[in-house]
Write a protein that holds these residues in place. Structure first.
Motif, PDB file in Angstrom:
ATOM      1  N   TYR A 131      34.193  42.118  48.804  1.00  0.00           N
ATOM      2  CA  TYR A 131      32.893  42.702  48.500  1.00  0.00           C
ATOM      3  C   TYR A 131      32.569  43.866  49.425  1.00  0.00           C
ATOM      4  CZ  TYR A 131      32.406  38.457  45.778  1.00  0.00           C
ATOM      5  OH  TYR A 131      32.608  37.443  44.869  1.00  0.00           O
ATOM      6  N   GLU A 132      33.588  44.497  49.962  1.00  0.00           N
ATOM      7  CA  GLU A 132      33.373  45.646  50.835  1.00  0.00           C
ATOM      8  C   GLU A 132      32.850  46.827  50.022  1.00  0.00           C
ATOM      9  OE1 GLU A 132      33.561  45.630  53.952  1.00  0.00           O
ATOM     10  OE2 GLU A 132      34.973  44.077  54.587  1.00  0.00           O
ATOM     11  N   PRO A 133      31.751  47.480  50.444  1.00  0.00           N
ATOM     12  CA  PRO A 133      31.242  48.655  49.724  1.00  0.00           C
ATOM     13  C   PRO A 133      32.048  49.901  50.055  1.00  0.00           C
ATOM     14  CG  PRO A 133      29.848  48.183  51.604  1.00  0.00           C
ATOM     15  CD  PRO A 133      30.896  47.084  51.559  1.00  0.00           C
ATOM     16  N   VAL A 134      33.150  50.111  49.318  1.00  0.00           N
ATOM     17  CA  VAL A 134      34.027  51.250  49.566  1.00  0.00           C
ATOM     18  C   VAL A 134      33.940  52.215  48.386  1.00  0.00           C
ATOM     19  CG1 VAL A 134      36.379  51.998  50.013  1.00  0.00           C
ATOM     20  CG2 VAL A 134      35.578  49.807  50.919  1.00  0.00           C
ATOM     21  N   ALA A 135      33.374  53.393  48.612  1.00  0.00           N
ATOM     22  CA  ALA A 135      33.313  54.445  47.584  1.00  0.00           C
ATOM     23  C   ALA A 135      32.760  53.926  46.264  1.00  0.00           C
ATOM     24  CB  ALA A 135      34.695  55.045  47.358  1.00  0.00           C
ATOM     25  N   GLY A 136      31.758  53.062  46.338  1.00  0.00           N
ATOM     26  CA  GLY A 136      31.122  52.563  45.134  1.00  0.00           C
ATOM     27  C   GLY A 136      31.870  51.439  44.451  1.00  0.00           C
ATOM     28  N   ALA A 137      33.102  51.173  44.841  1.00  0.00           N
ATOM     29  CA  ALA A 137      33.892  50.100  44.228  1.00  0.00           C
ATOM     30  C   ALA A 137      33.795  48.870  45.119  1.00  0.00           C
ATOM     31  CB  ALA A 137      35.341  50.545  44.052  1.00  0.00           C
ATOM     32  N   ASP A 138      32.715  48.105  44.970  1.00  0.00           N
ATOM     33  CA  ASP A 138      32.419  47.083  45.966  1.00  0.00           C
ATOM     34  C   ASP A 138      32.927  45.700  45.600  1.00  0.00           C
ATOM     35  OD1 ASP A 138      28.898  46.537  45.105  1.00  0.00           O
ATOM     36  OD2 ASP A 138      30.680  46.834  43.878  1.00  0.00           O
ATOM     37  N   ILE A 139      33.554  45.506  44.437  1.00  0.00           N
ATOM     38  CA  ILE A 139      34.134  44.214  44.084  1.00  0.00           C
ATOM     39  C   ILE A 139      35.570  44.473  43.655  1.00  0.00           C
ATOM     40  CG2 ILE A 139      33.959  42.153  42.678  1.00  0.00           C
ATOM     41  CD1 ILE A 139      31.029  42.703  42.289  1.00  0.00           C
ATOM     42  N   GLU A 140      36.510  44.182  44.534  1.00  0.00           N
ATOM     43  CA  GLU A 140      37.917  44.468  44.265  1.00  0.00           C
ATOM     44  C   GLU A 140      38.802  43.332  44.730  1.00  0.00           C
ATOM     45  OE1 GLU A 140      39.591  48.252  45.318  1.00  0.00           O
ATOM     46  OE2 GLU A 140      37.609  49.092  45.706  1.00  0.00           O
ATOM     47  N   ALA A 141      39.928  43.177  44.043  1.00  0.00           N
ATOM     48  CA  ALA A 141      40.949  42.252  44.519  1.00  0.00           C
ATOM     49  C   ALA A 141      41.485  42.753  45.865  1.00  0.00           C
ATOM     50  CB  ALA A 141      42.077  42.149  43.506  1.00  0.00           C
ATOM     51  N   PHE A 142      41.821  41.811  46.739  1.00  0.00           N
ATOM     52  CA  PHE A 142      42.418  42.214  48.010  1.00  0.00           C
ATOM     53  C   PHE A 142      43.677  41.399  48.277  1.00  0.00           C
ATOM     54  CE2 PHE A 142      40.147  38.550  49.793  1.00  0.00           C
ATOM     55  CZ  PHE A 142      41.025  38.094  50.768  1.00  0.00           C
ATOM     56  N   ARG A 143      44.532  41.998  49.072  1.00  0.00           N
ATOM     57  CA  ARG A 143      45.748  41.354  49.566  1.00  0.00           C
ATOM     58  C   ARG A 143      45.777  41.542  51.074  1.00  0.00           C
ATOM     59  NH1 ARG A 143      50.974  42.918  51.161  1.00  0.00           N
ATOM     60  NH2 ARG A 143      52.665  41.517  50.491  1.00  0.00           N
TER      61      ARG A 143
END
Length: 222
Positions: free
Chosen positions: A85-97
């Motif tokens: 849920y990191e707010p990065v460049a507007g893409a705040d919900i992303e899969a992470f590895r």
């Protein structure tokens, strides 16, 4: 209850208003003995949110991976996957590895205001990740919000969504990965998960259907 007074408002994202909904509401209820009861509703937490995905190496020792949720870990503990849920460049919900060698890497997501991605499974050796990408749009009238979910594989470079087409249905999801990299998942043929569901296996670009499931409950794992 003899009387109800309720108000609602939109103090956040505009898509609640676009769908004829509210994100904040309050009600005062008067009971038959003149007791007053209150009800409050909010789609936001005014105190803020704290989602922390962590990798624990002992009962008292852990590593913070990202603000989000961790869903799976490789057999040796060297790779952890989940949703950030990191707010990065507007893409705040992303899969992470996360890996012990590279740290936390975000998968990216498709363009669009209502799109997000999540990773739900990693192979025992950590070389392959499975998840899904969701894209959606607000529409007038029920169901007000339409979405399409597309399962993906993430071998470490670019995310590779399953292709669109009748064989993969309206929505599809991956749920687990075996040691020999066979992926389990399911597919629905209706809009917004309202259609029948069918589990399948996927390996090397080939899909093996496992049969049709029906009923009111629609599980997302097999």
């Amino acid at each position: 209850i003899v009387e109800v007074y309720a108000r609602g408002a939109n103090r956040g994202d505009h898509f609640f208003t676009d769908a004829g909904d509210v994100d904040t509401a309050a009600a005062i209820l008067t009971l038959d003995d003149d007791t007053l009861a209150t009800v409050s509703l909010s789609r936001y937490n005014g105190a803020g949110y704290d989602y922390s995905a962590r990798r624990w190496t002992s009962p008292t020792t852990f590593t913070n991976l990202t603000n989000g949720n961790a869903y799976d870990v490789s057999a040796n503990g060297g790779v952890v996957v989940g949703t950030s849920y990191e707010p990065v460049a507007g893409a705040d919900i992303e899969a992470f590895r996360w890996s012990s060698t590279a740290g936390t890497t975000l998968s990216g997501r498709p363009p669009g205001e209502f799109s997000y991605s999540n990773a739900v499974a990693v192979s025992p050796k950590g070389e392959l990740i499975a998840g899904s990408v969701s894209t959606g749009q607000v529409v007038e009238g029920p169901p007000y919000f339409l979405h399409e979910d597309r399962a993906f594989l993430w071998p470490g470079g670019a995310v590779l969504p399953l292709p669109s087409g009748a064989q993969f249905g309206q929505n599809n999801y991956f749920s687990d990965i075996s040691a020999n990299l066979v992926v389990t998942g399911n597919v629905t043929t209706g809009i917004s998960d309202n259609g029948p569901i069918e589990p399948f296996l996927y390996s090397g670009g080939y899909k093996l259907e496992l049969g049709h499931l029906s009923g009111a409950a629609i599980p997302r794992t097999v």
